[in-house]
Design a protein around this motif. Structure first.
Motif, PDB file in Angstrom:
ATOM      1  N   ARG A 404       0.647  -1.268  -0.045  1.00  0.00           N
ATOM      2  CA  ARG A 404      -0.032   0.121   0.022  1.00  0.00           C
ATOM      3  C   ARG A 404       0.737   1.228  -0.086  1.00  0.00           C
ATOM      4  N   ASP A 408       1.074   4.516  -2.800  1.00  0.00           N
ATOM      5  CA  ASP A 408       1.005   5.568  -2.000  1.00  0.00           C
ATOM      6  C   ASP A 408       1.900   6.592  -2.894  1.00  0.00           C
ATOM      7  N   VAL A 500      -2.198   1.447  11.625  1.00  0.00           N
ATOM      8  CA  VAL A 500      -3.151   0.420  10.801  1.00  0.00           C
ATOM      9  C   VAL A 500      -2.098  -0.923  10.388  1.00  0.00           C
ATOM     10  N   GLU A 520       1.644   2.551   8.463  1.00  0.00           N
ATOM     11  CA  GLU A 520       0.512   3.042   7.896  1.00  0.00           C
ATOM     12  C   GLU A 520      -0.452   3.558   8.838  1.00  0.00           C
ATOM     13  N   CYS A 521      -0.916   4.735   8.848  1.00  0.00           N
ATOM     14  CA  CYS A 521      -1.389   5.196  10.219  1.00  0.00           C
ATOM     15  C   CYS A 521      -2.813   5.857   9.463  1.00  0.00           C
ATOM     16  N   ARG A 522      -3.829   5.898  10.500  1.00  0.00           N
ATOM     17  CA  ARG A 522      -5.075   6.532  10.187  1.00  0.00           C
ATOM     18  C   ARG A 522      -5.333   7.696  11.160  1.00  0.00           C
ATOM     19  N   GLN A 527      -8.409   9.596   7.420  1.00  0.00           N
ATOM     20  CA  GLN A 527      -7.424   9.722   6.579  1.00  0.00           C
ATOM     21  C   GLN A 527      -6.313   8.768   6.618  1.00  0.00           C
ATOM     22  N   THR A 528      -5.782   8.628   5.814  1.00  0.00           N
ATOM     23  CA  THR A 528      -4.410   7.493   5.580  1.00  0.00           C
ATOM     24  C   THR A 528      -3.182   8.164   5.552  1.00  0.00           C
ATOM     25  N   PHE A 530       1.264   7.746   5.409  1.00  0.00           N
ATOM     26  CA  PHE A 530       2.345   6.497   5.788  1.00  0.00           C
ATOM     27  C   PHE A 530       3.556   7.324   6.248  1.00  0.00           C
TER      28      PHE A 530
END
Length: 557
Positions: A404, A408, A500, A520-522, A527-528, A530
Protein backbone atom coordinates in the motif's frame (compact mmCIF):
# COMPACT_ATOMS: atom_id res chain seq x y z
CA UNK A 1 6.62 3.71 -55.67
CA UNK A 2 5.56 0.35 -54.28
CA UNK A 3 3.61 -1.71 -56.77
CA UNK A 4 -0.07 -2.43 -56.25
CA UNK A 5 0.61 -5.88 -57.70
CA UNK A 6 4.18 -6.90 -56.77
CA UNK A 7 3.68 -10.27 -58.49
CA UNK A 8 4.27 -8.45 -61.77
CA UNK A 9 7.88 -7.90 -60.68
CA UNK A 10 8.71 -10.50 -58.02
CA UNK A 11 8.24 -14.26 -57.94
CA UNK A 12 7.72 -16.41 -54.84
CA UNK A 13 10.62 -18.66 -53.97
CA UNK A 14 9.93 -22.28 -54.95
CA UNK A 15 9.42 -24.97 -52.34
CA UNK A 16 11.87 -27.84 -51.93
CA UNK A 17 10.53 -31.26 -52.88
CA UNK A 18 11.10 -32.95 -49.52
CA UNK A 19 7.92 -34.80 -48.56
CA UNK A 20 9.58 -36.76 -45.74
CA UNK A 21 11.34 -33.81 -44.06
CA UNK A 22 12.53 -34.66 -40.57
CA UNK A 23 13.84 -31.37 -39.19
CA UNK A 24 10.48 -29.99 -37.89
CA UNK A 25 10.32 -32.71 -35.23
CA UNK A 26 13.96 -32.37 -34.15
CA UNK A 27 15.55 -30.24 -31.46
CA UNK A 28 19.08 -28.91 -31.12
CA UNK A 29 20.84 -31.23 -28.67
CA UNK A 30 24.47 -30.14 -28.92
CA UNK A 31 26.45 -27.05 -29.77
CA UNK A 32 27.79 -26.78 -33.32
CA UNK A 33 31.27 -25.90 -34.37
CA UNK A 34 31.43 -22.12 -34.41
CA UNK A 35 33.29 -20.03 -36.97
CA UNK A 36 33.59 -16.29 -36.48
CA UNK A 37 33.82 -14.37 -39.71
CA UNK A 38 33.90 -10.96 -37.99
CA UNK A 39 37.43 -10.28 -39.20
CA UNK A 40 36.63 -11.07 -42.83
CA UNK A 41 32.94 -10.90 -43.73
CA UNK A 42 32.21 -8.45 -40.94
CA UNK A 43 35.29 -6.38 -41.70
CA UNK A 44 34.35 -6.11 -45.38
CA UNK A 45 31.03 -4.57 -44.32
CA UNK A 46 32.60 -1.66 -42.39
CA UNK A 47 32.74 1.87 -43.71
CA UNK A 48 36.27 2.06 -42.34
CA UNK A 49 37.80 -1.43 -42.18
CA UNK A 50 39.66 -2.38 -39.02
CA UNK A 51 43.34 -1.53 -38.79
CA UNK A 52 45.92 -3.90 -37.31
CA UNK A 53 45.36 -2.70 -33.74
CA UNK A 54 41.59 -3.20 -33.95
CA UNK A 55 41.91 -6.57 -35.70
CA UNK A 56 44.35 -7.74 -33.00
CA UNK A 57 41.97 -6.64 -30.26
CA UNK A 58 39.07 -8.36 -31.99
CA UNK A 59 41.04 -11.59 -32.43
CA UNK A 60 41.94 -11.61 -28.74
CA UNK A 61 38.27 -11.08 -27.83
CA UNK A 62 37.18 -14.01 -29.99
CA UNK A 63 39.70 -16.32 -28.35
CA UNK A 64 38.56 -15.20 -24.87
CA UNK A 65 34.95 -15.92 -25.81
CA UNK A 66 36.05 -19.42 -26.77
CA UNK A 67 35.62 -19.47 -30.54
CA UNK A 68 38.04 -22.06 -31.93
CA UNK A 69 37.71 -21.35 -35.65
CA UNK A 70 38.29 -17.78 -36.80
CA UNK A 71 38.23 -16.51 -40.35
CA UNK A 72 40.96 -13.90 -39.99
CA UNK A 73 40.74 -12.28 -43.38
CA UNK A 74 40.92 -12.22 -47.15
CA UNK A 75 44.71 -12.12 -47.67
CA UNK A 76 44.54 -11.44 -51.39
CA UNK A 77 42.39 -8.32 -50.82
CA UNK A 78 45.36 -6.07 -50.06
CA UNK A 79 48.54 -5.49 -48.09
CA UNK A 80 46.75 -4.67 -44.82
CA UNK A 81 44.93 -8.00 -44.82
CA UNK A 82 47.96 -10.00 -45.92
CA UNK A 83 50.34 -8.38 -43.42
CA UNK A 84 47.96 -8.83 -40.50
CA UNK A 85 47.42 -12.54 -41.22
CA UNK A 86 51.10 -13.18 -41.84
CA UNK A 87 52.02 -11.24 -38.71
CA UNK A 88 49.51 -13.19 -36.64
CA UNK A 89 51.13 -16.42 -37.74
CA UNK A 90 54.74 -15.28 -37.43
CA UNK A 91 54.26 -13.71 -33.98
CA UNK A 92 52.89 -16.99 -32.62
CA UNK A 93 49.76 -15.27 -31.27
CA UNK A 94 47.39 -18.04 -32.32
CA UNK A 95 46.50 -20.34 -29.38
CA UNK A 96 47.19 -24.01 -30.00
CA UNK A 97 43.49 -24.88 -29.77
CA UNK A 98 42.46 -22.20 -32.28
CA UNK A 99 42.54 -22.71 -36.03
CA UNK A 100 42.57 -19.70 -38.33
CA UNK A 101 40.82 -19.63 -41.68
CA UNK A 102 41.32 -17.51 -44.78
CA UNK A 103 38.95 -16.97 -47.68
CA UNK A 104 39.86 -16.86 -51.35
CA UNK A 105 38.09 -16.81 -54.65
CA UNK A 106 38.71 -19.74 -56.99
CA UNK A 107 41.60 -18.15 -58.87
CA UNK A 108 45.16 -19.43 -58.92
CA UNK A 109 46.89 -16.13 -58.04
CA UNK A 110 44.53 -15.45 -55.15
CA UNK A 111 44.83 -18.99 -53.81
CA UNK A 112 48.62 -18.86 -53.95
CA UNK A 113 48.61 -15.51 -52.13
CA UNK A 114 46.39 -17.00 -49.44
CA UNK A 115 48.75 -19.92 -48.83
CA UNK A 116 51.67 -17.51 -48.71
CA UNK A 117 50.00 -15.50 -45.92
CA UNK A 118 49.73 -18.67 -43.80
CA UNK A 119 53.32 -19.78 -44.22
CA UNK A 120 54.54 -21.24 -40.94
CA UNK A 121 51.10 -21.78 -39.40
CA UNK A 122 50.67 -24.86 -37.23
CA UNK A 123 47.21 -25.46 -38.61
CA UNK A 124 44.86 -23.54 -40.91
CA UNK A 125 41.73 -23.75 -43.03
CA UNK A 126 41.75 -22.52 -46.61
CA UNK A 127 38.26 -21.63 -47.73
CA UNK A 128 37.68 -21.41 -51.48
CA UNK A 129 34.43 -20.47 -53.18
CA UNK A 130 32.76 -19.83 -56.49
CA UNK A 131 29.20 -18.70 -57.20
CA UNK A 132 26.97 -21.34 -58.77
CA UNK A 133 23.40 -19.96 -58.99
CA UNK A 134 21.59 -19.20 -62.27
CA UNK A 135 21.66 -15.40 -61.87
CA UNK A 136 25.43 -15.40 -61.33
CA UNK A 137 26.01 -17.87 -64.16
CA UNK A 138 23.88 -15.85 -66.56
CA UNK A 139 24.55 -12.26 -65.51
CA UNK A 140 27.97 -12.18 -63.84
CA UNK A 141 29.99 -14.94 -65.51
CA UNK A 142 28.03 -15.74 -68.68
CA UNK A 143 28.96 -19.41 -68.21
CA UNK A 144 27.03 -22.67 -68.28
CA UNK A 145 26.94 -25.30 -65.55
CA UNK A 146 29.91 -27.38 -66.77
CA UNK A 147 32.09 -24.28 -66.92
CA UNK A 148 31.13 -23.23 -63.39
CA UNK A 149 31.82 -26.73 -62.06
CA UNK A 150 35.21 -26.72 -63.74
CA UNK A 151 36.14 -23.57 -61.79
CA UNK A 152 35.49 -25.50 -58.57
CA UNK A 153 37.51 -28.50 -59.78
CA UNK A 154 40.47 -26.40 -60.83
CA UNK A 155 40.46 -24.53 -57.52
CA UNK A 156 40.41 -27.80 -55.57
CA UNK A 157 43.46 -29.02 -57.48
CA UNK A 158 45.32 -25.79 -56.75
CA UNK A 159 44.67 -25.83 -52.99
CA UNK A 160 45.62 -29.53 -52.88
CA UNK A 161 48.92 -28.80 -54.62
CA UNK A 162 49.68 -25.64 -52.62
CA UNK A 163 49.08 -27.47 -49.36
CA UNK A 164 51.54 -30.15 -50.43
CA UNK A 165 54.23 -27.49 -50.72
CA UNK A 166 53.90 -26.69 -46.98
CA UNK A 167 53.74 -30.13 -45.35
CA UNK A 168 54.55 -28.81 -41.85
CA UNK A 169 51.15 -27.13 -41.62
CA UNK A 170 48.09 -29.16 -40.71
CA UNK A 171 45.85 -28.10 -43.60
CA UNK A 172 42.06 -28.26 -43.67
CA UNK A 173 39.84 -27.27 -46.57
CA UNK A 174 36.47 -25.62 -46.99
CA UNK A 175 34.50 -25.25 -50.19
CA UNK A 176 31.46 -23.04 -50.71
CA UNK A 177 29.09 -23.33 -53.63
CA UNK A 178 28.52 -19.59 -53.20
CA UNK A 179 24.91 -18.39 -53.63
CA UNK A 180 23.78 -21.88 -52.55
CA UNK A 181 20.46 -20.53 -51.23
CA UNK A 182 19.39 -19.41 -54.72
CA UNK A 183 21.00 -22.22 -56.73
CA UNK A 184 19.61 -25.54 -57.95
CA UNK A 185 20.22 -28.13 -55.24
CA UNK A 186 21.35 -30.80 -57.67
CA UNK A 187 23.98 -28.47 -59.15
CA UNK A 188 25.33 -27.42 -55.75
CA UNK A 189 25.60 -31.12 -54.92
CA UNK A 190 27.36 -31.81 -58.19
CA UNK A 191 29.97 -29.10 -57.57
CA UNK A 192 30.61 -30.24 -54.00
CA UNK A 193 31.10 -33.86 -55.00
CA UNK A 194 33.44 -32.80 -57.79
CA UNK A 195 35.58 -31.02 -55.19
CA UNK A 196 35.44 -34.11 -52.98
CA UNK A 197 36.77 -36.18 -55.87
CA UNK A 198 39.90 -34.01 -55.92
CA UNK A 199 40.50 -33.50 -52.19
CA UNK A 200 39.60 -37.05 -51.12
CA UNK A 201 38.31 -36.29 -47.59
CA UNK A 202 38.08 -38.97 -44.93
CA UNK A 203 36.03 -39.33 -41.77
CA UNK A 204 39.14 -38.38 -39.80
CA UNK A 205 39.90 -35.38 -42.04
CA UNK A 206 36.55 -34.25 -43.44
CA UNK A 207 36.01 -31.51 -45.98
CA UNK A 208 33.96 -28.54 -44.79
CA UNK A 209 31.14 -27.85 -47.22
CA UNK A 210 29.72 -24.43 -46.54
CA UNK A 211 26.17 -23.91 -47.80
CA UNK A 212 25.63 -20.17 -47.60
CA UNK A 213 22.40 -18.25 -47.72
CA UNK A 214 24.41 -15.63 -49.57
CA UNK A 215 21.19 -13.77 -50.17
CA UNK A 216 18.35 -14.73 -47.85
CA UNK A 217 15.57 -15.08 -50.39
CA UNK A 218 13.02 -17.30 -48.63
CA UNK A 219 11.62 -18.19 -45.23
CA UNK A 220 14.01 -20.07 -42.94
CA UNK A 221 12.09 -23.32 -43.30
CA UNK A 222 13.08 -23.34 -46.99
CA UNK A 223 16.75 -23.05 -45.98
CA UNK A 224 16.25 -25.95 -43.56
CA UNK A 225 14.71 -28.01 -46.36
CA UNK A 226 17.71 -27.23 -48.56
CA UNK A 227 20.14 -28.30 -45.83
CA UNK A 228 18.27 -31.52 -45.08
CA UNK A 229 17.99 -32.36 -48.78
CA UNK A 230 21.71 -31.80 -49.22
CA UNK A 231 22.60 -33.91 -46.17
CA UNK A 232 20.48 -36.78 -47.46
CA UNK A 233 21.95 -36.70 -50.98
CA UNK A 234 25.64 -35.94 -50.46
CA UNK A 235 27.69 -39.10 -50.74
CA UNK A 236 29.96 -40.13 -47.86
CA UNK A 237 28.14 -37.88 -45.40
CA UNK A 238 30.57 -38.88 -42.66
CA UNK A 239 33.45 -37.39 -44.66
CA UNK A 240 32.04 -33.86 -44.80
CA UNK A 241 31.15 -31.15 -42.30
CA UNK A 242 28.06 -29.21 -43.35
CA UNK A 243 28.51 -25.57 -42.44
CA UNK A 244 25.87 -22.83 -42.41
CA UNK A 245 26.50 -19.24 -43.40
CA UNK A 246 23.12 -17.47 -43.19
CA UNK A 247 22.74 -13.84 -44.14
CA UNK A 248 19.95 -11.70 -42.79
CA UNK A 249 18.28 -10.05 -45.78
CA UNK A 250 14.82 -11.08 -44.54
CA UNK A 251 15.68 -10.60 -40.86
CA UNK A 252 15.64 -14.34 -40.12
CA UNK A 253 19.34 -15.21 -40.17
CA UNK A 254 19.24 -16.58 -36.61
CA UNK A 255 16.14 -18.66 -37.33
CA UNK A 256 17.76 -20.01 -40.50
CA UNK A 257 20.81 -21.10 -38.51
CA UNK A 258 18.69 -22.81 -35.84
CA UNK A 259 16.50 -24.62 -38.34
CA UNK A 260 19.58 -25.50 -40.38
CA UNK A 261 21.10 -27.17 -37.31
CA UNK A 262 17.85 -29.07 -36.79
CA UNK A 263 18.16 -30.13 -40.43
CA UNK A 264 21.51 -31.77 -39.75
CA UNK A 265 24.22 -29.13 -40.14
CA UNK A 266 27.38 -29.34 -38.04
CA UNK A 267 28.81 -25.83 -38.04
CA UNK A 268 27.62 -22.21 -37.95
CA UNK A 269 29.44 -19.25 -39.44
CA UNK A 270 28.57 -15.71 -38.41
CA UNK A 271 29.56 -12.56 -36.58
CA UNK A 272 29.17 -11.33 -33.04
CA UNK A 273 25.96 -9.27 -33.08
CA UNK A 274 25.42 -10.12 -36.76
CA UNK A 275 27.55 -7.50 -38.49
CA UNK A 276 27.93 -8.04 -42.24
CA UNK A 277 27.11 -6.56 -45.60
CA UNK A 278 23.56 -5.46 -46.38
CA UNK A 279 21.49 -6.54 -43.36
CA UNK A 280 24.28 -8.60 -41.86
CA UNK A 281 25.30 -12.16 -41.10
CA UNK A 282 23.97 -14.64 -38.61
CA UNK A 283 24.35 -13.31 -35.05
CA UNK A 284 26.48 -15.84 -33.17
CA UNK A 285 25.74 -14.30 -29.77
CA UNK A 286 22.00 -14.71 -30.22
CA UNK A 287 22.21 -18.26 -31.57
CA UNK A 288 24.53 -19.31 -28.74
CA UNK A 289 22.50 -17.71 -25.94
CA UNK A 290 19.26 -19.04 -27.40
CA UNK A 291 20.77 -22.49 -26.85
CA UNK A 292 21.88 -21.51 -23.36
CA UNK A 293 18.32 -20.56 -22.37
CA UNK A 294 17.25 -24.07 -23.39
CA UNK A 295 19.70 -25.62 -20.95
CA UNK A 296 22.30 -26.39 -23.63
CA UNK A 297 25.86 -25.12 -23.21
CA UNK A 298 27.02 -23.38 -26.41
CA UNK A 299 30.66 -23.81 -25.42
CA UNK A 300 31.13 -20.02 -25.61
CA UNK A 301 31.56 -17.59 -22.74
CA UNK A 302 29.56 -14.35 -22.76
CA UNK A 303 29.85 -13.76 -19.00
CA UNK A 304 31.04 -10.18 -19.52
CA UNK A 305 28.63 -8.93 -22.15
CA UNK A 306 29.39 -5.28 -21.47
CA UNK A 307 33.08 -5.75 -22.29
CA UNK A 308 32.20 -7.70 -25.44
CA UNK A 309 29.84 -4.97 -26.63
CA UNK A 310 32.41 -2.26 -25.89
CA UNK A 311 35.17 -4.08 -27.76
CA UNK A 312 33.04 -4.86 -30.81
CA UNK A 313 31.70 -1.30 -30.89
CA UNK A 314 35.22 0.10 -30.71
CA UNK A 315 36.60 -2.20 -33.39
CA UNK A 316 33.68 -1.91 -35.81
CA UNK A 317 32.71 1.68 -35.10
CA UNK A 318 29.13 0.49 -35.27
CA UNK A 319 26.63 0.63 -32.40
CA UNK A 320 24.87 -2.38 -30.92
CA UNK A 321 21.17 -1.58 -31.03
CA UNK A 322 19.66 -0.86 -27.57
CA UNK A 323 17.09 -3.61 -28.16
CA UNK A 324 19.55 -6.16 -29.57
CA UNK A 325 18.82 -9.61 -28.08
CA UNK A 326 20.80 -10.28 -24.89
CA UNK A 327 23.34 -7.49 -25.54
CA UNK A 328 21.39 -4.26 -25.99
CA UNK A 329 21.46 -1.60 -23.30
CA UNK A 330 17.68 -1.79 -22.88
CA UNK A 331 17.10 -5.46 -23.59
CA UNK A 332 16.48 -6.37 -19.94
CA UNK A 333 14.73 -3.09 -19.13
CA UNK A 334 11.01 -2.76 -18.48
CA UNK A 335 9.25 0.61 -18.38
CA UNK A 336 5.69 -0.73 -18.51
CA UNK A 337 4.03 -0.96 -15.12
CA UNK A 338 2.51 -4.39 -15.72
CA UNK A 339 5.84 -5.75 -16.97
CA UNK A 340 7.63 -4.29 -13.96
CA UNK A 341 5.15 -5.80 -11.54
CA UNK A 342 5.51 -9.25 -13.10
CA UNK A 343 9.33 -9.06 -13.10
CA UNK A 344 9.45 -7.83 -9.51
CA UNK A 345 7.20 -10.68 -8.39
CA UNK A 346 9.29 -13.09 -10.43
CA UNK A 347 12.49 -12.10 -8.62
CA UNK A 348 10.72 -12.39 -5.26
CA UNK A 349 9.47 -15.86 -6.20
CA UNK A 350 12.94 -16.84 -7.38
CA UNK A 351 14.34 -16.20 -3.90
CA UNK A 352 11.95 -18.75 -2.40
CA UNK A 353 12.62 -21.58 -4.86
CA UNK A 354 14.15 -24.81 -3.65
CA UNK A 355 16.07 -25.30 -6.91
CA UNK A 356 18.19 -23.23 -9.27
CA UNK A 357 15.75 -23.22 -12.20
CA UNK A 358 15.14 -19.79 -13.69
CA UNK A 359 11.51 -18.71 -14.02
CA UNK A 360 11.03 -14.95 -14.14
CA UNK A 361 8.36 -13.40 -16.38
CA UNK A 362 9.67 -11.46 -19.39
CA UNK A 363 13.28 -12.52 -18.77
CA UNK A 364 14.27 -15.68 -20.67
CA UNK A 365 17.80 -15.47 -19.23
CA UNK A 366 19.15 -14.39 -15.86
CA UNK A 367 20.91 -11.08 -16.64
CA UNK A 368 23.56 -11.93 -14.04
CA UNK A 369 24.71 -14.90 -16.15
CA UNK A 370 26.05 -12.50 -18.76
CA UNK A 371 27.35 -9.92 -16.31
CA UNK A 372 24.36 -7.57 -16.40
CA UNK A 373 23.08 -5.78 -13.32
CA UNK A 374 19.57 -6.20 -11.97
CA UNK A 375 19.48 -2.43 -11.40
CA UNK A 376 18.83 -1.87 -15.10
CA UNK A 377 16.04 -4.44 -15.32
CA UNK A 378 13.38 -1.93 -14.26
CA UNK A 379 13.56 1.76 -15.10
CA UNK A 380 10.93 4.40 -14.46
CA UNK A 381 9.14 6.79 -16.77
CA UNK A 382 5.54 7.89 -17.22
CA UNK A 383 4.58 4.35 -18.33
CA UNK A 384 5.77 2.78 -15.10
CA UNK A 385 3.77 1.64 -12.10
CA UNK A 386 4.24 1.15 -8.39
CA UNK A 387 6.21 -2.06 -8.89
CA UNK A 388 8.86 -0.26 -10.92
CA UNK A 389 9.29 2.48 -8.34
CA UNK A 390 9.52 -0.08 -5.54
CA UNK A 391 12.10 -2.09 -7.49
CA UNK A 392 14.34 0.93 -8.00
CA UNK A 393 14.23 1.78 -4.28
CA UNK A 394 14.94 -1.84 -3.37
CA UNK A 395 17.91 -2.12 -5.72
CA UNK A 396 19.31 1.35 -4.98
CA UNK A 397 18.63 1.72 -1.25
CA UNK A 398 17.62 -1.75 -0.06
CA UNK A 399 14.09 -0.62 0.86
CA UNK A 400 11.22 -3.10 0.63
CA UNK A 401 8.12 -0.94 0.67
CA UNK A 402 4.80 -2.47 1.78
CA UNK A 403 2.35 -2.80 -1.08
CA UNK A 404 0.00 0.00 0.00
CA UNK A 405 2.92 2.32 0.56
CA UNK A 406 4.15 1.51 -2.96
CA UNK A 407 0.85 2.77 -4.32
CA UNK A 408 1.05 5.88 -2.14
CA UNK A 409 4.51 6.87 -3.35
CA UNK A 410 4.01 5.83 -6.96
CA UNK A 411 1.49 8.66 -7.37
CA UNK A 412 4.25 11.12 -6.49
CA UNK A 413 6.63 9.58 -9.01
CA UNK A 414 3.93 9.44 -11.69
CA UNK A 415 3.33 13.16 -11.31
CA UNK A 416 7.09 13.82 -11.60
CA UNK A 417 7.36 11.68 -14.72
CA UNK A 418 4.36 13.32 -16.37
CA UNK A 419 5.74 16.77 -15.62
CA UNK A 420 9.31 16.04 -16.77
CA UNK A 421 8.41 13.82 -19.77
CA UNK A 422 11.64 11.86 -19.30
CA UNK A 423 13.00 8.78 -17.60
CA UNK A 424 13.44 9.20 -13.85
CA UNK A 425 16.74 7.95 -12.48
CA UNK A 426 17.38 6.42 -9.08
CA UNK A 427 18.62 9.76 -7.71
CA UNK A 428 15.38 11.46 -8.84
CA UNK A 429 13.26 8.82 -7.14
CA UNK A 430 15.28 8.87 -3.93
CA UNK A 431 15.12 12.67 -3.76
CA UNK A 432 11.35 12.53 -4.11
CA UNK A 433 11.14 9.77 -1.47
CA UNK A 434 13.20 11.76 1.04
CA UNK A 435 11.10 14.85 0.45
CA UNK A 436 7.70 13.16 0.50
CA UNK A 437 8.35 11.21 3.70
CA UNK A 438 10.39 13.98 5.34
CA UNK A 439 13.64 12.09 5.73
CA UNK A 440 15.82 15.15 5.15
CA UNK A 441 16.01 18.56 6.79
CA UNK A 442 12.39 19.42 5.96
CA UNK A 443 10.78 17.96 9.12
CA UNK A 444 8.10 19.89 11.02
CA UNK A 445 8.43 17.23 13.75
CA UNK A 446 12.07 16.27 14.25
CA UNK A 447 13.24 13.70 16.78
CA UNK A 448 16.17 14.99 18.81
CA UNK A 449 16.40 12.34 21.53
CA UNK A 450 14.26 9.87 23.42
CA UNK A 451 14.19 7.32 26.21
CA UNK A 452 11.87 4.44 26.90
CA UNK A 453 11.38 2.54 30.11
CA UNK A 454 8.96 0.33 32.01
CA UNK A 455 8.00 -3.32 31.81
CA UNK A 456 6.41 -4.98 28.79
CA UNK A 457 2.78 -3.93 28.52
CA UNK A 458 3.39 -0.66 30.36
CA UNK A 459 6.04 1.23 28.42
CA UNK A 460 6.84 4.90 28.95
CA UNK A 461 8.24 7.09 26.16
CA UNK A 462 9.92 10.42 26.88
CA UNK A 463 11.19 12.28 23.86
CA UNK A 464 12.63 15.62 22.85
CA UNK A 465 11.04 16.75 19.59
CA UNK A 466 11.66 19.93 17.64
CA UNK A 467 8.49 21.47 16.21
CA UNK A 468 9.32 24.09 13.59
CA UNK A 469 12.63 24.75 15.33
CA UNK A 470 11.24 24.86 18.89
CA UNK A 471 12.33 22.05 21.19
CA UNK A 472 9.58 20.30 23.15
CA UNK A 473 9.53 17.40 25.55
CA UNK A 474 6.68 14.94 25.18
CA UNK A 475 5.82 11.75 27.04
CA UNK A 476 3.34 8.96 26.65
CA UNK A 477 2.40 5.50 27.83
CA UNK A 478 1.41 2.35 26.02
CA UNK A 479 1.76 -1.42 25.84
CA UNK A 480 4.81 -1.04 23.60
CA UNK A 481 7.16 1.50 22.07
CA UNK A 482 4.95 2.48 19.15
CA UNK A 483 1.77 2.90 21.22
CA UNK A 484 3.66 5.02 23.76
CA UNK A 485 5.01 7.27 20.97
CA UNK A 486 1.51 7.70 19.57
CA UNK A 487 0.25 8.63 23.06
CA UNK A 488 3.07 11.18 23.46
CA UNK A 489 2.24 12.86 20.13
CA UNK A 490 -1.46 12.91 20.99
CA UNK A 491 -0.99 14.42 24.46
CA UNK A 492 1.99 16.67 23.74
CA UNK A 493 1.47 17.73 20.12
CA UNK A 494 -2.22 17.21 19.44
CA UNK A 495 -1.44 14.72 16.66
CA UNK A 496 -4.01 11.92 16.79
CA UNK A 497 -2.85 8.86 14.83
CA UNK A 498 -3.46 5.14 15.09
CA UNK A 499 -1.30 2.49 13.40
CA UNK A 500 -3.09 0.29 10.85
CA UNK A 501 -0.02 -1.59 9.63
CA UNK A 502 3.62 -1.84 10.67
CA UNK A 503 6.57 -3.63 9.08
CA UNK A 504 10.32 -3.57 9.40
CA UNK A 505 13.40 -5.18 7.85
CA UNK A 506 17.17 -5.06 7.94
CA UNK A 507 19.17 -3.31 5.23
CA UNK A 508 22.50 -4.91 4.42
CA UNK A 509 24.36 -7.63 6.27
CA UNK A 510 26.96 -8.04 8.96
CA UNK A 511 28.30 -5.11 10.99
CA UNK A 512 27.01 -2.50 8.52
CA UNK A 513 23.37 -3.51 8.85
CA UNK A 514 20.75 -0.76 9.11
CA UNK A 515 17.03 -0.91 9.75
CA UNK A 516 13.93 0.34 7.97
CA UNK A 517 10.49 0.67 9.56
CA UNK A 518 7.23 1.49 7.79
CA UNK A 519 3.87 2.54 9.25
CA UNK A 520 0.45 3.05 7.78
CA UNK A 521 -1.53 5.32 10.07
CA UNK A 522 -5.09 6.58 10.20
CA UNK A 523 -6.34 9.87 11.60
CA UNK A 524 -9.45 10.37 13.71
CA UNK A 525 -11.34 11.58 10.63
CA UNK A 526 -10.32 8.54 8.54
CA UNK A 527 -7.39 9.86 6.52
CA UNK A 528 -4.51 7.51 5.73
CA UNK A 529 -0.91 8.64 6.00
CA UNK A 530 2.32 6.66 5.63
CA UNK A 531 5.66 7.07 7.33
CA UNK A 532 9.12 5.57 7.06
CA UNK A 533 12.08 5.57 9.42
CA UNK A 534 15.70 4.65 8.72
CA UNK A 535 18.33 4.18 11.40
CA UNK A 536 21.04 1.84 12.63
CA UNK A 537 18.70 0.90 15.49
CA UNK A 538 15.31 -0.66 14.73
CA UNK A 539 13.62 0.99 17.74
CA UNK A 540 14.77 4.42 16.64
CA UNK A 541 13.69 3.66 13.07
CA UNK A 542 10.20 2.84 14.40
CA UNK A 543 9.98 6.18 16.25
CA UNK A 544 11.21 7.97 13.13
CA UNK A 545 8.50 6.25 11.07
CA UNK A 546 5.76 7.57 13.38
CA UNK A 547 7.17 11.09 13.15
CA UNK A 548 7.42 10.72 9.35
CA UNK A 549 3.69 10.01 9.26
CA UNK A 550 3.04 13.00 11.54
CA UNK A 551 5.08 15.15 9.18
CA UNK A 552 3.04 13.90 6.24
CA UNK A 553 -0.14 14.86 8.07
CA UNK A 554 1.30 18.32 8.88
CA UNK A 555 2.13 18.81 5.21
CA UNK A 556 -1.51 18.20 4.30
CA UNK A 557 -2.71 20.66 6.94
Amino acid sequence: MMLIDPSSKYRPFPQVDLPDRQWPSRTITKAPRWLSTDMRDGNQALIDPMDTEKKTRFFELLTRVGIKEIEVGFPSAGATEFDFISGLVQSDKIPDDVIVQVLTQARRDLIEKSFESLKGAKQAIVHVYNAVSPAWRRIVFQMDRPQIKQIAIDAAKIIRDEAAKQPNTDWHFEYSPETFSTAELDFSLECCEAVMDILQPTAERPLILNLPATVEAATPNIYADQIEWFGKHIRDRDKVVISLHPHNDRGTGVAAAELGLMAGADRVEGCLFGNGERTGNCDLVTVALNMYTQGLSPGLDFSNMEEIVQTVTYCNQLPVHPRHPYAGELVFTAFSGSHQDAIKKGFASQETRNDDLWDVPYLPIDPADIGCSYEAVIRVNSQSGKGGVAWVLQQDKGLKLPKRMQADFSRVVQAMADESSRELHAADIWGAFESYYHLGADQPYKLLDYQESGPAGNRVFVGKVALDGEDRTVSGKGNGLISSVLDALREGMGVDLSVVDYSEHAIGEGSDVNAAAYVECRTADGQTVFGVGLDTDIATASVQAILSAANGLARRG
